[in-house]
Design a protein around this motif. Structure first.
Motif, mmCIF file in Angstrom:
data_model
loop_
_atom_site.group_PDB
_atom_site.id
_atom_site.type_symbol
_atom_site.label_atom_id
_atom_site.label_comp_id
_atom_site.label_asym_id
_atom_site.label_seq_id
_atom_site.Cartn_x
_atom_site.Cartn_y
_atom_site.Cartn_z
ATOM 1 N N ILE A 256 27.687 46.933 24.697
ATOM 2 C CA ILE A 256 28.198 45.692 25.660
ATOM 3 C C ILE A 256 28.789 46.169 26.812
ATOM 4 O O ILE A 256 28.601 45.395 28.037
ATOM 5 N N VAL A 257 29.479 47.137 26.850
ATOM 6 C CA VAL A 257 30.163 47.689 28.277
ATOM 7 C C VAL A 257 28.768 47.903 29.471
ATOM 8 O O VAL A 257 29.110 47.731 30.511
ATOM 9 N N LYS A 258 28.004 48.666 28.919
ATOM 10 C CA LYS A 258 26.857 49.175 29.708
ATOM 11 C C LYS A 258 26.058 48.006 30.176
ATOM 12 O O LYS A 258 25.873 47.762 31.454
ATOM 13 N N GLU A 259 25.593 47.183 29.146
ATOM 14 C CA GLU A 259 24.389 46.117 29.438
ATOM 15 C C GLU A 259 25.199 44.837 30.046
ATOM 16 O O GLU A 259 24.465 44.176 30.837
ATOM 17 N N GLY A 260 26.290 45.012 29.798
ATOM 18 C CA GLY A 260 27.085 43.832 30.247
ATOM 19 C C GLY A 260 27.636 43.908 31.481
ATOM 20 O O GLY A 260 28.364 43.030 32.148
ATOM 21 N N VAL B 116 25.335 36.908 26.094
ATOM 22 C CA VAL B 116 26.013 37.013 24.629
ATOM 23 C C VAL B 116 25.421 38.074 23.990
ATOM 24 O O VAL B 116 24.183 38.188 23.626
ATOM 25 N N PHE B 117 26.575 38.947 23.382
ATOM 26 C CA PHE B 117 26.036 39.927 22.628
ATOM 27 C C PHE B 117 26.280 39.730 21.146
ATOM 28 O O PHE B 117 27.724 39.464 20.796
ATOM 29 N N VAL C 273 36.630 48.746 30.706
ATOM 30 C CA VAL C 273 36.152 47.715 31.723
ATOM 31 C C VAL C 273 36.971 47.805 33.067
ATOM 32 O O VAL C 273 37.769 48.261 33.217
ATOM 33 N N THR C 274 36.303 47.226 34.147
ATOM 34 C CA THR C 274 36.916 47.380 35.182
ATOM 35 C C THR C 274 38.227 46.226 35.237
ATOM 36 O O THR C 274 38.293 45.164 34.415
ATOM 37 N N PRO C 275 39.205 46.297 35.996
ATOM 38 C CA PRO C 275 40.215 45.425 36.104
ATOM 39 C C PRO C 275 40.122 44.099 35.996
ATOM 40 O O PRO C 275 40.957 43.081 35.602
#
Length: 237
Positions: free
Chosen positions: A72-76, A62-63, A132-134
């Motif tokens: 969020i995109v990188k670390e998640g 959770v961010f 993000v990826t699909p």
């Protein structure tokens, strides 16, 4: 959004009136404080609601609102943060769960804040889902609600912070008040009719309430001026 962005909305939702002239001299408030008198309750609400989400979802990553969309995109591990435009990469949703792929924006419970929050949720989702990826598209979260109480002295008035998520991604909170009732338990007082939190109470105890809530969640020291109890959602069930 980050903390700075919601403070003006918060003050408006609490009445958007000038701070009481003597508020800097009231007990429970630091004499040199220049904070808007309602800002403490906004911070307390955001922090409590964010922490509660993490406690209710211990297996999630959770961010909270200190993390940007890029982080969020990188670390998640959701996709490529370079696909975020420079205009959105520093935006900060209030709660993002990268396991359940949901996000929430926290707002005071009034129409103006609801409209603003709805727009922010849409912008965050549109930006994230471009990067993000699909198989990791995010949506607005649902079903998140809770409540906590603050008791400043035995038998005294109760403050309540409650929140619910009436539409995907938009979590609305409200502070309310229960009158003093000597010799009654906190649950008996909590069962009384909810009233608007008096402005004098906010000015006098807003900073103390923020500090007490932080301490109750283990995020700070208990303020020496606080002689009461904080009843977290786990106590209210």
């Amino acid at each position: 959004m980050g903390l700075a962005g919601f403070l003006l909305v918060l003050v408006a939702s609490l009445g958007a009136q000038a701070e009481p002239p003597s508020s800097t001299l009231l007990p429970g408030r630091k004499p040199d404080s220049r904070e808007p008198w309602g800002a403490f309750l906004g911070r307390a609400a955001h922090e409590a609601i964010g922490i509660e989400y993490t406690l209710q979802h211990p297996s999630s990553i959770v961010f909270l609102d200190t993390a940007s969309l890029s982080t969020i995109v990188k670390e998640g591990k959701l996709g490529d943060p370079e696909r975020l435009s420079e205009f959105v990469r520093l935006l900060r949703p209030d709660i993002t769960d990268t396991r359940l792929l949901v996000l929430f924006e926290i707002k005071p419970n009034d129409e103006e804040s609801r409209r603003e929050g709805r727009g922010q949720v849409g912008r965050y989702l549109a930006a994230l889902n471009e990067a993000v990826t699909p198989d990791k598209k995010l949506v607005g979260g649902t079903g998140f609600e809770g409540s906590l109480f603050l008791e400043f002295e035995n038998g005294g008035a109760l403050w309540q912070l409650s929140w619910h998520t009436p539409e995907p991604g938009l979590t609305l909170y409200r502070w309310s008040y229960r009158r003093k009732k000597p010799n009654a338990s906190w649950k008996e007082r909590a069962a009384q009719k909810a009233e608007e939190l008096p402005r004098v109470e906010i000015a006098q105890r807003g900073e103390l309430a923020e500090q007490a809530i932080r301490a109750a969640y283990g995020r700070g020291e208990w303020p020496k001026e606080f002689q009461g109890q904080v009843y977290l959602p786990v106590d209210c069930r």
